[in-house]
Design an enzyme around this catalytic site. Structure first.
Site, PDB file in Angstrom:
ATOM      1  CB  CYS A   1     -25.658  11.154 -14.753  1.00  0.00           C
ATOM      2  SG  CYS A   1     -26.847  10.258 -13.754  1.00  0.00           S
TER       3      CYS A   1
ATOM      4  CB  CYS B   1     -22.351  17.862   0.777  1.00  0.00           C
ATOM      5  SG  CYS B   1     -22.854  19.479   1.337  1.00  0.00           S
TER       6      CYS B   1
END
Ligand code: SAH
Length: 453
Positions: free
Chosen positions: A83, A411
């Protein structure tokens, strides 16, 4: 003489964020990129790298804190490479992703009239990954460890939880780690290229709750498999498939070519909206099921289907979008370069009893030419390419086919922006919606609607 010298410690005001989520401080026009710093913060930083056009700094102290700063809930956040945005509020993440799309399309490429909507976020942006691919190794004390890699490295951080993977995956991971230790399972060492267990892959059907566990090993012999299968079945009644995948290459690719089933079925099933999909260990399937439904629904809205349209689903993977649209269209033609994905798409069409779909394996840029030669006249074309975007000749043929609408899912908004400029000669880029498929990471997914002028 540089504007700034390595190891200097300075104070500065963060005025912007890069698409990687790094804070930007400027000295005149020279930017310094500082990971973990947020817009509007006054910070102290140390210069760690100086280049001709930019420098990199390390955040040392925050003098004035942004209101968008939060304590990252994950204890591994500052070490783990998974993350990047947990130090900001979820709303700030969504804003940042929208801002990036505005920057690319409106400011850079001049699509001034294109409406850019707010990023579609998740109500609960945690535990969303339906597939976890967890590296396995050993620490210095020779205990088995499982978890994700440290930033920019292949060093495994031992974890007992990852806050973005499906909740049941934590339990499966922790039990398996325990059993690997108890049963002395050999683990793969990347440097020595020796040892057995490389990864444990866990997949869940978000709606069905069906679970699959895959053991990825270097070599065929996994002598503890029988006892581990038994333990898994006792502990997790939702398991419908346990597989063994062999990867004896020494590359970064996670799965090898061959798998066999140790228990149960070869695949799990899941549903998106009312469509059922079979997913095997190798199938490409969208990671975030909750957001996939929102993404596909947006794509359907943008396609404005009336039920009589011929639709092309290009770069179709296992045909999810096309199958989603089949009940609302006359005929759907899908194309995809990976043969196994096309086999899945065909199987899924049969499973759902759709008779108005045709899936073809090949390069989109080549198959679309053939469709054109065959006289297929699409009303709507769905485009969903990989990160590098579309082949130029694909877009040329698309312009010749001249469909009423083009719906382009991406994406990577920067290649989408490039392709949008090619389409702009004949099409108006009416609107774009970013959809947050990967909360707490910097990934941005967008769906764009083009209308024939
Ligand atoms: N639409 C699918 C998959 C999108 S990912 C879904 O929503 O699930 C992009 C897909 O494009 C991948 O499956 C990849 O294998 C495929 N692909 C890459 N290059 C291609 C090409 N030149 N022609 C056709 N498909 C391609």
């Amino acid at each position: 003489m540089n504007v700034i010298e390595k190891n200097e410690v300075r104070e500065g005001q963060v005025i912007d964020l890069t698409h990687e989520g790094h804070g930007v401080v400027k000295l005149d026009r020279y930017p310094i990129f500082i990971p973990n710093a947020l817009i509007n913060e006054t910070i102290e930083y140390k210069v760690i790298k100086v280049k001709k056009n930019f420098a990199i700094g390390k955040l040392i102290d925050i003098k004035v804190k942004s209101e968008e700063r939060v304590e990252p809930p994950c204890v591994y956040y500052y070490k783990c490479g998974g993350c990047q945005l947990q130090h900001m509020t979820y709303q700030a993440q969504l804003n940042m992703k929208k801002e990036q799309v505005i920057n690319l399309f409106q400011r850079k490429a001049g699509f001034k009239d294109t409406v850019i909507h707010d990023t579609v976020g998740m109500e609960n942006p945690w535990y969303y990954r339906n597939k976890s691919q967890i590296p396995v190794g050993k620490n210095d004390e020779q205990n088995v460890i499982m978890g994700y890699y440290r930033q920019r490295s292949h060093q495994i951080i031992d974890m007992d939880e990852c806050l973005i993977q499906d909740n049941i995956h934590q339990e499966v991971m922790n039990k398996i780690k325990l059993w690997f230790n108890e049963l002395n399972v050999s683990t793969y060492n990347e440097h020595k290229k020796q040892g057995l267990m490389r990864h444990v892959v866990i997949r869940t059907g978000h709606h069905s709750g069906e679970l699959m566990v895959v053991f990825v090993t270097n070599g065929k012999k996994f002598k503890q498999s029988g006892i581990i299968v038994e333990k898994l079945l006792t502990a997790f009644p939702n398991i419908v498939s346990i597989k063994h995948n062999i990867n004896d290459t020494h590359s970064n690719v996670i799965m090898g070519q061959t798998s066999h089933t140790l228990y149960g079925k070869d695949e799990i099933q899941d549903t998106l909206s009312d469509v059922t999909f079979k997913i095997n260990d190798q199938s490409f399937y969208q990671i975030n099921s909750v957001q996939t439904e929102k993404l596909y629904q947006k794509a359907i809205d943008y396609a404005e289907l009336q039920g009589e349209e011929t639709v092309l689903d290009t770069y179709c993977g296992i045909g999810t979008i096309g199958l989603y649209m089949a009940p609302k269209a006359k005929h759907v033609y899908g194309v995809e370069i990976v043969a196994e994905a096309i086999a899945d798409a065909q199987q899924n069409a049969t499973l759902n009893q759709f008779e108005n779909t045709t899936f073809v394996c090949g390069k989109a840029e080549e198959v679309i030419l053939k469709w054109k030669a065959d006289g297929i006249k699409p009303d709507v074309v769905m485009v969903d390419p990989p990160r590098k975007g579309c082949d130029e000749s694909f877009l040329d043929t698309l312009l010749e086919l001249n469909p009423r609408k083009i719906v382009y899912i991406s994406c990577n908004p920067s290649t989408q922006q490039r392709d949008a400029q090619q389409l702009a000669t004949q099409y108006k880029l009416t609107q774009i919606t970013p959809v947050d498929m990967f909360p707490h990471t910097t990934h941005v997914e967008t769906v764009a609607q083009f209308e024939r002028r």
